[in-house]
Structures are given as structure tokens and as C-alpha cells.
Design a protein around this motif. Structure first.
Motif, PDB file in Angstrom:
ATOM      1  N   TYR A 432       0.840  -1.196   0.000  1.00  0.00           N
ATOM      2  CA  TYR A 432       0.000   0.000   0.000  1.00  0.00           C
ATOM      3  C   TYR A 432       0.880   1.253   0.000  1.00  0.00           C
ATOM      4  O   TYR A 432       2.108   1.168  -0.015  1.00  0.00           O
ATOM      5  N   GLY A 433       0.217   2.405   0.029  1.00  0.00           N
ATOM      6  CA  GLY A 433       0.953   3.667  -0.010  1.00  0.00           C
ATOM      7  C   GLY A 433       1.663   3.827  -1.358  1.00  0.00           C
ATOM      8  O   GLY A 433       1.109   3.495  -2.407  1.00  0.00           O
ATOM      9  N   VAL A 434       2.891   4.288  -1.316  1.00  0.00           N
ATOM     10  CA  VAL A 434       3.609   4.557  -2.564  1.00  0.00           C
ATOM     11  C   VAL A 434       3.959   3.282  -3.334  1.00  0.00           C
ATOM     12  O   VAL A 434       4.373   3.344  -4.488  1.00  0.00           O
ATOM     13  N   GLU A 435       3.796   2.115  -2.693  1.00  0.00           N
ATOM     14  CA  GLU A 435       4.063   0.849  -3.359  1.00  0.00           C
ATOM     15  C   GLU A 435       2.801   0.251  -3.979  1.00  0.00           C
ATOM     16  O   GLU A 435       2.859  -0.811  -4.609  1.00  0.00           O
ATOM     17  N   ASN A 436       1.671   0.904  -3.784  1.00  0.00           N
ATOM     18  CA  ASN A 436       0.400   0.341  -4.227  1.00  0.00           C
ATOM     19  C   ASN A 436       0.352   0.197  -5.756  1.00  0.00           C
ATOM     20  O   ASN A 436       1.167   0.764  -6.477  1.00  0.00           O
ATOM     21  N   TYR A 437      -0.621  -0.591  -6.235  1.00  0.00           N
ATOM     22  CA  TYR A 437      -0.753  -0.802  -7.677  1.00  0.00           C
ATOM     23  C   TYR A 437      -1.828   0.108  -8.279  1.00  0.00           C
ATOM     24  O   TYR A 437      -2.823   0.442  -7.638  1.00  0.00           O
ATOM     25  N   CYS A 438      -1.619   0.449  -9.533  1.00  0.00           N
ATOM     26  CA  CYS A 438      -2.566   1.261 -10.306  1.00  0.00           C
ATOM     27  C   CYS A 438      -3.911   0.540 -10.399  1.00  0.00           C
ATOM     28  O   CYS A 438      -3.984  -0.694 -10.403  1.00  0.00           O
TER      29      CYS A 438
END
Length: 537
Positions: A432-438
Motif C-alpha cells: 500500500y501507499g507509494v508501493e500500491n498498484y494502479c
């Protein structure tokens, strides 16, 4: 499905479809969609469409470009492309991104860290053409051959030559529309190479030099927005009629009767929504209006052309269109003399009018801009909005992070602080956060409904997001438990709506999607009855 490494010779010369995508190599989804025959079928283009439109990359078409009829027509298109390519590396003609593009062309180490981060490449079963470096390698070879001094000579002696054919350019054009510009690749690169920018700049050459665009972004998007006032085609008069209707609906749903402030000179805040919210998800602007009214804020909407539509699709394909729209947005705010613009729940509008528009808006047009996420948090933490999270206790909730808002701007915590204040049953997706997926609908995919492109979006580009949603609710995946995907972005909601419909997610899993403010109003102690209408989806 093809799994072979695709050579540049084949990319430039091989006739017919380069690779076949039938879904057989895709990574399996979690239950209840853990068998390929439980997924929606990938739609094939008709024979007539295949003859008419350029679709020789992978059988999909986002551009819907008719095939050139003569060799002379192809030759002229190639000349225009090479002219545009040179402009990308000219500081007078590419004042926006020339430096980072130059560094990307010169210093990629080909470590493939970006490929490991790309959801489309991985979910496809590692189809070669979807590697972030595949399209960048093509542009890099063109740059070194046609832009750098002595490029043609060194291309031959180094073995890095590339043949420029119309077949190659037509495939490169479509390849620029197989990337959602989510920028996970750019975030993970250890030396700052930006392959997502390459995608965007390829689109820019086709738009600004060849006049070739994706119609939902251009003709039906920014061109219509500048002509009519909104990318939805809604002019000021029906917008005002719509607001009257929404005022009546708020009264019916909550018993609150108040006029929404319109064109109030000198207000503290100009609230700008993606105009699609007024038509597709009216409960979102309704919830915003309730919150602003209860909090007693000095705010207004604008009926000025573009003042009621924060969309700026130029950010995904065209510098000129981007700048025209950004200026109109700022001029609408300047005309009212507001102290700041607050952006509603639209991810790309956040990035366009804050981060990118900083390069366009100067002097008295450089009006402060703020995300609604921080404003909402301030209203709740200050006590101006009183909430009882137990009013959402019948719902399991998770948060989808819009790429433009989170990864590209760093707005991660405010919306979580709000959600945790109004929901006791909140759980994070992984990652989640900046690692989340489009969501799968980024960079214009969500609004592209022509021919078989929705199959690419719903089966592949949105596949990682679908997997995250199913995983986070896997222990309660049946229809007995209400579940809610909070997606504070119009574009993301559109993509999730279509994906859920194609997989029949609501009926099979009882998962609803929606914005953040709807949950806030549902938890507000000032509202007597539930604001969320669960059966609506």
C-alpha cells in the motif's frame, strides 16, 4: 500467448500481429476467480476492424488509428516523427521534461529493476513487449541514431542500429498505450531513469507532431473541455441545473436544505471537482457540500468554463493542451479572487494543477492549491466535523491509493487518518501507499471504451489491483459481509466500476467501491440516517 523474446528486427518488419494475448499466461487470480474460465473473455477485434485499424502489436487498439493507404502517407508520418523526436531533446521545444528524458536516454543500466516493479509486465506472465525498458530501448536507439552527432555511423558500427518503418512506429504508438504511467518503474530505478516519462513523451510526439491522439483524451477530452467548459460535454447551464438537482437530493437524503455557494467572489476556497463526479457519482460532490456546510467554511464552486471541471488530460499526452487547460483553471480562481483552490477526489487533477502546473502558473496566477485530503483531516481532527466511526461498523473497508495522488505527490497519510477516524474496520492492501498498484485505468485507460481496449484494461492492466482487492478481503470474500474499496479518485473509480462489472464482483463478493467523503458523511453525527446507499453500484 507468445513468450519469445521479441527482436527489434521483428518489431520493425514482421508483418501481421507481433504477439498474441489470450490470457493463458496471465498470473492466476485469487478465489472466486482462480480459474481462467471464470474471468471475462478477452474480446478479439473483428476482421473488419483488423483490416481498418493499426493493431499489429498485440491485437488491441487504444488509438483506433486507420491504416495509412499509401507509402507516401507513411513516409510523411515517419518524417514528422523524426522531427518531433529531435524536438524532445531541444530545451527550447521541451521546456518541461528535457533534462530527465536526456538522462533516461543516456544512463539506463538495463538492470531490469523496473520490470520487476511493473504490474502489467508481471501480470501478463512477463510478455517481452510490456517490459518498461522495451519501449525505452526503441526510443533510445532512435535518439542515438537520429539526434546525436554521428549517430547513423555509430549505430552501424556498434550493432545498435534500428530500421525506422511505419510498421515499427505504429507499434511504438500502440505500445505507448500499454503503460498506465503509474511510475512504479521510475520510483524503483536506483539511478533515477524514468521509463514512464518515455511513454508520455512518445505520446507527445504523436500528438503534437503527427496529430495522432487517443480520441477520449483529445477530441472528446481536452479539446471538448476547452470548447464547452468540461470534458464531459456539460456546459455551464446544465451544470447549474445539475447543482439544483443535487441540492434537492441532499435534502431528500439528509433533511439538510441549503444552497450550494456558486461564484462567490472573495471566498476562501474554490472547490474544484472532476466534472465526471456530478454525472456518474453525484453522492461524492453531495458529501463534499454537506461537509463544507456543516464545517461552516467560506467556499464556492465556479460556473466559469473549466472552473467546474478539474480534469486536465493533457498531463498524459500533450504539453500544449496541458498548459491551455491549467491556465483556464487558474484564471477561473483569479476571477473570483479566492484565497486557494481545493481539489476534490481526482488524482490526476491533483498532479496536474499542483506539481506540474507550477511550471506554467506564474505571477498572480500562482494561486495556492491544496488537496482535499489534508483539508478533510484538518476538519475532523479539529472537531469541526463530528464523527462516530461505529456508524460504519457493518462495513469492512480498504484503501486504494491513486498513483498520481500518492506515488507522484506523496499524499499518503492524510486520507488514512480520515478513514481510520470514520471506520473501525479498516485494513490495508498489500502493498500500500507509494508501493500500491494502479487501478488499471491510469493515463486515460479508464475512459477508453472503443473496440476491444476495455479487455486489455479489465483483464490485464487492472489485474494487479483486482488481485489486491480480492486478497485483502479473502477471509470474508463471500457476499455475507459488506466490503468497501475507498478510492478517492474519479479516474480510479471509473476503472474499478468497469472491472467490477465485468467480473460481477458486487453480486459474487458484495464489494462496493466509492470515495472517501461518502464514508465521512455516513459517520457524521449531524446526519440522522445512513448516507451510503449500498445497493447502488
Amino acid at each position: 500467448m507468445s513468450k519469445k523474446k521479441v527482436s527489434l528486427k521483428d518489431f520493425s518488419h514482421k508483418p501481421g500481429r507481433l504477439v498474441d494475448i489470450d490470457g493463458s499466461g496471465f498470473l492466476p487470480l485469487p478465489p472466486p476467480y482462480d480459474k481462467l474460465d471464470l474471468e471475462p473473455k478477452i474480446k478479439e477485434l473483428s476482421e473488419e476492424a483488423q483490416k481498418k485499424y493499426e493493431c499489429d502489436l498485440d491485437g488491441f487498439t487504444g488509438y483506433k488509428l486507420p491504416r495509412p493507404e499509401t507509402e507516401e502517407e507513411k513516409r510523411k508520418l515517419i518524417e514528422k516523427f523524426l522531427k518531433g523526436l529531435k524536438k524532445l531533446f531541444d530545451s527550447e521545444n521541451n521546456w518541461t521534461f528535457q533534462q530527465i528524458l536526456f538522462l533516461t536516454m543516456e544512463f539506463c543500466a538495463k538492470c531490469q529493476t523496473c520490470s520487476a516493479a511493473c504490474p502489467i509486465y508481471n501480470e501478463s506472465g512477463k510478455e517481452d513487449i510490456y517490459r518498461p525498458t522495451f519501449r525505452s530501448d526503441i526510443l533510445r536507439r532512435l535518439y542515438k541514431k537520429y539526434v546525436k552527432t554521428g549517430g547513423k555511423f555509430f549505430a552501424k558500427v556498434s550493432g545498435n542500429d534500428i530500421d525506422v518503418t511505419w510498421t515499427m512506429l505504429a507499434r511504438l504508438m500502440e505500445l505507448s498505450y500499454r503503460c498506465t504511467i503509474c511510475r512504479r518503474c521510475a520510483q524503483t530505478c536506483p539511478i533515477g531513469v524514468d521509463n514512464a516519462l518515455v511513454t508520455r513523451e512518445i505520446r507527445k510526439i504523436f500528438s503534437q507532431e503527427l496529430g495522432i491522439t487517443v480520441a477520449p483524451l483529445h477530441e472528446k477530452g481536452s479539446v471538448q473541455q476547452l470548447r464547452v467548459g468540461s470534458s464531459t460535454g456539460m456546459s455551464a447551464e446544465p451544470f447549474l441545473d445539475n447543482i439544483e438537482f443535487l441540492e434537492e437530493e441532499v435534502e431528500e437524503r439528509t433533511g439538510m436544505k441549503f444552497k450550494w455557494p456558486m461564484d462567490v467572489a472573495g471566498a476562501d476556497i474554490l472547490l474544484m471537482h472532476n466534472a465526471g463526479e456530478f454525472l456518474a457519482w453525484p453522492e461524492n460532490p453531495e458529501a463534499f457540500a454537506i461537509i463544507m456546510e456543516v464545517a461552516g467554511l467560506s467556499w464556492t464552486l465556479s460556473s466559469e468554463a473549466l472552473g467546474y471541471d478539474s480534469v486536465n488530460y493533457g498531463v498524459w499526452y500533450d504539453d500544449v493542451q496541458f498548459a491551455k487547460v491549467a491556465l483556464k483553471h487558474a484564471q477561473a480562481a483569479k476571477k473570483l479572487g479566492v484565497k486557494k483552490i481545493v481539489l476534490g477526489e481526482c488524482g490526476h487533477a491533483h498532479k496536474a494543477l499542483t506539481v506540474i502546473a507550477d511550471r506554467v502558473l506564474v505571477g498572480d496566477l500562482n494561486i495556492p492549491r491544496e488537496s482535499s485530503m489534508t483539508l478533510l483531516r484538518e476538519l475532523i481532527q479539529s472537531g469541526r466535523i463530528k464523527v462516530d466511526p461505529s456508524r460504519n461498523d457493518d462495513i469492512m473497508t480498504t484503501m486504494h491509493d491513486p498513483c498520481n495522488l500518492v506515488r507522484l505527490m506523496g499524499v499518503v497519510k492524510p486520507q488514512r487518518d480520515v478513514l481510520k477516524a470514520v471506520c473501525n474496520n479498516f485494513r490495508e492492501m498489500a502493498p500500500y501507499g507509494v508501493e500500491n498498484y494502479c487501478c488499471g485505468g491510469g493515463s486515460g485507460f479508464a475512459i477508453t471504451q472503443d473496440l476491444n481496449f476495455p479487455s486489455f484494461r479489465e483483464n490485464l492492466s487492472g489485474r494487479a489491483k483486482m488481485r489486491q482487492i480480492l486478497d485483502v478481503f479473502q477471509d470474508v470474500i463471500g457476499p455475507e459481509q459488506k466490503k468497501y474499496v475507498c478510492a478517492p479518485c474519479s479516474n480510479c473509480k471509473g476503472a474499478i466500476r468497469d472491472m467490477f462489472a465485468s467480473y460481477d464482483v458486487f453480486d459474487k463478493c458484495n464489494i462496493l467501491y466509492g470515495g472517501l467523503v461518502e464514508l465521512v458523511v455516513n459517520a457524521m453525527v449531524d446526519i440522522d440516517k445512513p448516507f451510503l446507499e449500498w445497493e447502488w453500484h
